[in-house]
Design an enzyme around this catalytic site. Structure first.
Site, short mmCIF file in Angstrom:
data_model
loop_
_atom_site.label_atom_id
_atom_site.label_comp_id
_atom_site.label_asym_id
_atom_site.label_seq_id
_atom_site.Cartn_x
_atom_site.Cartn_y
_atom_site.Cartn_z
CB THR B 13 -0.58 -0.16 1.43
OG1 THR B 13 -1.92 -0.72 1.00
CG2 THR B 13 -1.49 1.48 1.19
CB SER B 55 2.17 -8.49 0.41
OG SER B 55 0.57 -8.18 2.06
CB THR B 84 -0.04 -4.24 5.63
OG1 THR B 84 -1.81 -3.78 5.82
CG2 THR B 84 0.32 -3.36 6.45
CG ASP B 85 -3.48 -7.78 3.14
OD1 ASP B 85 -3.75 -7.57 4.55
OD2 ASP B 85 -3.83 -6.96 2.36
#
Lengths: 167, 167, 167, 167
Positions: B13, B55, B84-85
């Site tokens: 992101t 990700s 972040t995932d």
């Protein structure tokens, strides 16, 4: 670190705003809570505004008030937002006087409200340094961390750097 | 720290942009150099883009490429920007495999180009943590630093937290 | 309208920037081309910087230079970016002297570089008014359009308004 | 113009926001009041949100609801914020049906919340055009104003232009 981090706000470019009626810069409320919210910080912090002034206007009495509040407060990890022009002087007073807390001073070259600022970045570094460094007084600027007795502001270029020879 | 900090860019992101023709988010160039410039960083860094992906699209081959580059590079202090995932998965692979470097993964919940982002704040914390923490693999999000084997993303609230019980 | 719109830049809050070394506001290059690009304007315009000054510093000689350039230029549709403090004075000089062109003065209360500005909005209104209004000299501020002989800046509130009684 | 300007909000890129949990764009409240405040607009306006949708999702029933509200409302000067993808279709319906009001449709290629947007600029042009143009239905995009029956969106370049041959 179960104890909260104390954040003392003293003003500085960090928190300056533009007065659209006079065209001058001035202080209103601190933006530190907004900045922590936008930074999605989930750190446990206690924010206290000690003063809202340009650090060129900071008197010895002001600096001693900062020193007193650093000593008095329950927390042993402290971040201080401060104007960059005399940050090294306040750091020196704290460094010579406090030996049992971790204190990190930080500031900004561009007001947060003007966008594209270094404030968010510096606040991030200061909050990270204060969690990881040992007891001492530090200045966090330009991504780096300086000890209070080994830092000066290069006013010509607006950057902080270590002294040529450490004392 | 005379040695530079290595920054590996993987996308996420952090670096997403808005395609005004399609209304979709996409990747172009990384914004990390711009962010360091706006943050007035004077750290010595070497930036290398390994991939520019979400990700959720990251394969095991991708993760092993990150691992290989962390092992191969000359620097022993590394920051990785990452979606972040699946940040915790890459952190786990690195944490189980590398025992002689300080590696900090970070990312953002809001693209840098959309303004008001957590990216500048997180990049600041990651660069500070990597300078001060000992050898190990860490995730820097929400102002905090987690060790690779004690972190999970609470997807419902979009925040990172330590596991209930440390293993 | 096959003919281009002439844009004369004179400075004003519109184009002020923050000098991070001195903490003062100053002028550099005009941001009008950037603003038109971000506004996705496809108007045919010719931009010419006449001066880059605070309108409180504008002399009669400066105002006559603006007048001369308005008269001389080939275009009959002109937008002038101008500081708000003496915008009505320049408008009055132009209004009394030019009878065959459509001229719209506009400005901003907040510098474009400080974000969240009124500059983009005002530039939009000025370029629309200049395309649709007949011959005359106008001030476009606060979403409104005033004729040169019926406008004053309410300095206390920072807004432009029509005079109580039209002369 | 003593009568207020009616602003009908229908959504579109103009008002899209970024959902940081899902990474998707979505609609919440309209930003038009914020934009008018930042633009320092002192126009007398009445804002009414009719729908908050992507214009690709707009049905004939939706378009007729817009038409009905344009007919019913007391004001004769109307600005409609609208997604750009089908703006020309809504303009055509209104243009064929309403002959006694001045209606200007506008939108944005980049969401207002992503910064650096064309939204502020376009809103400025639309509000200026609606005050100065005669009865008719218009599209205000790219700084220009098109009549409803002489406009198309060039989807490849994301710009609005007049048709080759006017009908």
């Amino acid at each position: 670190m179960p104890e909260p981090i104390r954040i003392f706000v003293t003003g500085g470019t960090f928190d300056k705003e533009y007065n659209e009626l006079t065209g001058e810069l001035f202080f209103q409320e601190t933006h530190v809570p907004d900045m922590l919210r936008l930074g999605r910080s989930h750190l446990d912090v206690v924010i206290e505004t000690l003063m809202m002034i340009d650090s060129l206007q900071m008197t010895e009495a002001d600096r001693h008030r900062i020193l007193d509040r650093c000593r008095e407060c329950a927390e042993s990890h402290i971040v201080i937002t401060h104007g960059t022009d005399t940050m090294e002087q306040t750091a020196a007073l704290l460094g010579r006087s406090i030996a049992d807390k971790t204190i990190v001073l930080t500031g900004a070259m561009v007001p947060y409200t003007f966008g594209s600022s270094d404030g968010m970045f510096n606040l991030g570094t200061a909050l990270a340094f204060v969690q990881t460094l040992g007891v001492g007084v530090y200045v966090a600027m330009n991504g780096k961390c300086f000890t209070w007795n080994n830092v000066r502001k290069d006013r010509q270029h607006g950057i902080f750097q270590a002294l040529e020879t450490n004392t």
